[in-house]
Write an enzyme that holds these catalytic residues in place. Sequence first.
Site, PDB file in Angstrom:
ATOM      1  N   ASP A  21       0.835  -1.210   0.000  1.00 50.79           N
ATOM      2  CA  ASP A  21       0.000   0.000   0.000  1.00 50.79           C
ATOM      3  C   ASP A  21       0.869   1.260   0.000  1.00 50.79           C
ATOM      4  O   ASP A  21       1.820   1.364   0.778  1.00 50.79           O
ATOM      5  CB  ASP A  21      -0.881  -0.060   1.273  1.00 50.79           C
ATOM      6  CG  ASP A  21      -2.001   0.948   1.264  1.00 50.79           C
ATOM      7  OD1 ASP A  21      -2.458   1.317   0.167  1.00 50.79           O
ATOM      8  OD2 ASP A  21      -2.429   1.350   2.365  1.00 50.79           O
ATOM      9  N   VAL A  75      -9.375   0.229   4.275  1.00 51.71           N
ATOM     10  CA  VAL A  75      -9.644   0.532   5.688  1.00 51.71           C
ATOM     11  C   VAL A  75      -8.377   0.242   6.499  1.00 51.71           C
ATOM     12  O   VAL A  75      -7.864  -0.879   6.466  1.00 51.71           O
ATOM     13  CB  VAL A  75     -10.811  -0.337   6.228  1.00 51.71           C
ATOM     14  CG1 VAL A  75     -11.074  -0.033   7.699  1.00 51.71           C
ATOM     15  CG2 VAL A  75     -12.075  -0.118   5.406  1.00 51.71           C
TER      16      VAL A  75
END
Length: 288
Positions: free
Chosen positions: A82, A231
């Site tokens: 990420d 999330v």
Amino acid sequence: MPLVPAAWLLQHARENSYAVPGFNFHNMVDFQAILSAAEAENAPVMLMATEDTIDFIGFDYIHGLAAAAAKGTNIPFALHLDHGRNLDNIVKGIRYGFTSVMFDGSRLPFEENIRLTRWVVDVAHKAGVSVEAELGQIPGHEDNLSVSEREAGMTDPALVPEFVEKTGVDSLAVAIGTAHGLYKAEPKLDFDRLDAIRRETSVPLVMHGGTGVPDEAVRKAVSLGICKVNVGTDVRLAYMGSIRQTLEDQNVKDPRVLLRTARQAVVKLVREKIRLCGASQKAGLLRV
Ligand code: 13P
């Protein structure tokens, strides 16, 4: 089969109008919790490590976790790097079995973002790894920005076709009013902008900053083409909230008691988010 490229999951989500939830993990406990929740919901999921998490755990251990998970589950999942900004880390991630990498060139000028994203796509695709890129800037703390600053950082739909075509990315993170971390006020998503972006490209779109976005807004974003919802903060809050609560009991002396309870708290949160994204029971369809 279980550890799969993200593109495969996201195409299925796009064609079937749901979103694959992407959860940031920080250690083995929340990694296991995310996977257990996905198993309980029979849902595809993306397990995401930031560069900070990679720094904390190390590539070797993450590789080991993913290998153990792949062996023990029949849930299709992607291991995703990420917000990669360091190209060395991205290349290492590909070598260490990540099936998806994000190159975050959102702070770069448009042409430079295209050039470096293209480079990452060329390297990743040779290894069968999917690439997510970012166009526009998703702020860290939305509340520190004025309205005009906020809009200036949002994804310009007009730039999307050129970006997607020149980079060859598999998915695109868009700035539509969400922010990473906690919101001081309810976030206002720019759905018209999302709709306009959707009309410009068929590439799966990604919503970052999923923590604190009202459920209704998440559902609407998914109905307008968001295929992945990230999330992170909520995972940490569930984990840390449980730790604090357990430690109130002075008799708890065993870290396994502490961490088992934290794992259960993360499972609960992750299951809720999976359902919110409409991803529950979708793993079976992917296995066909
Ligand atoms: P939150 O921490 O706001 O949920 O955002 C997570 C994220 O977008 C990771 O890329």
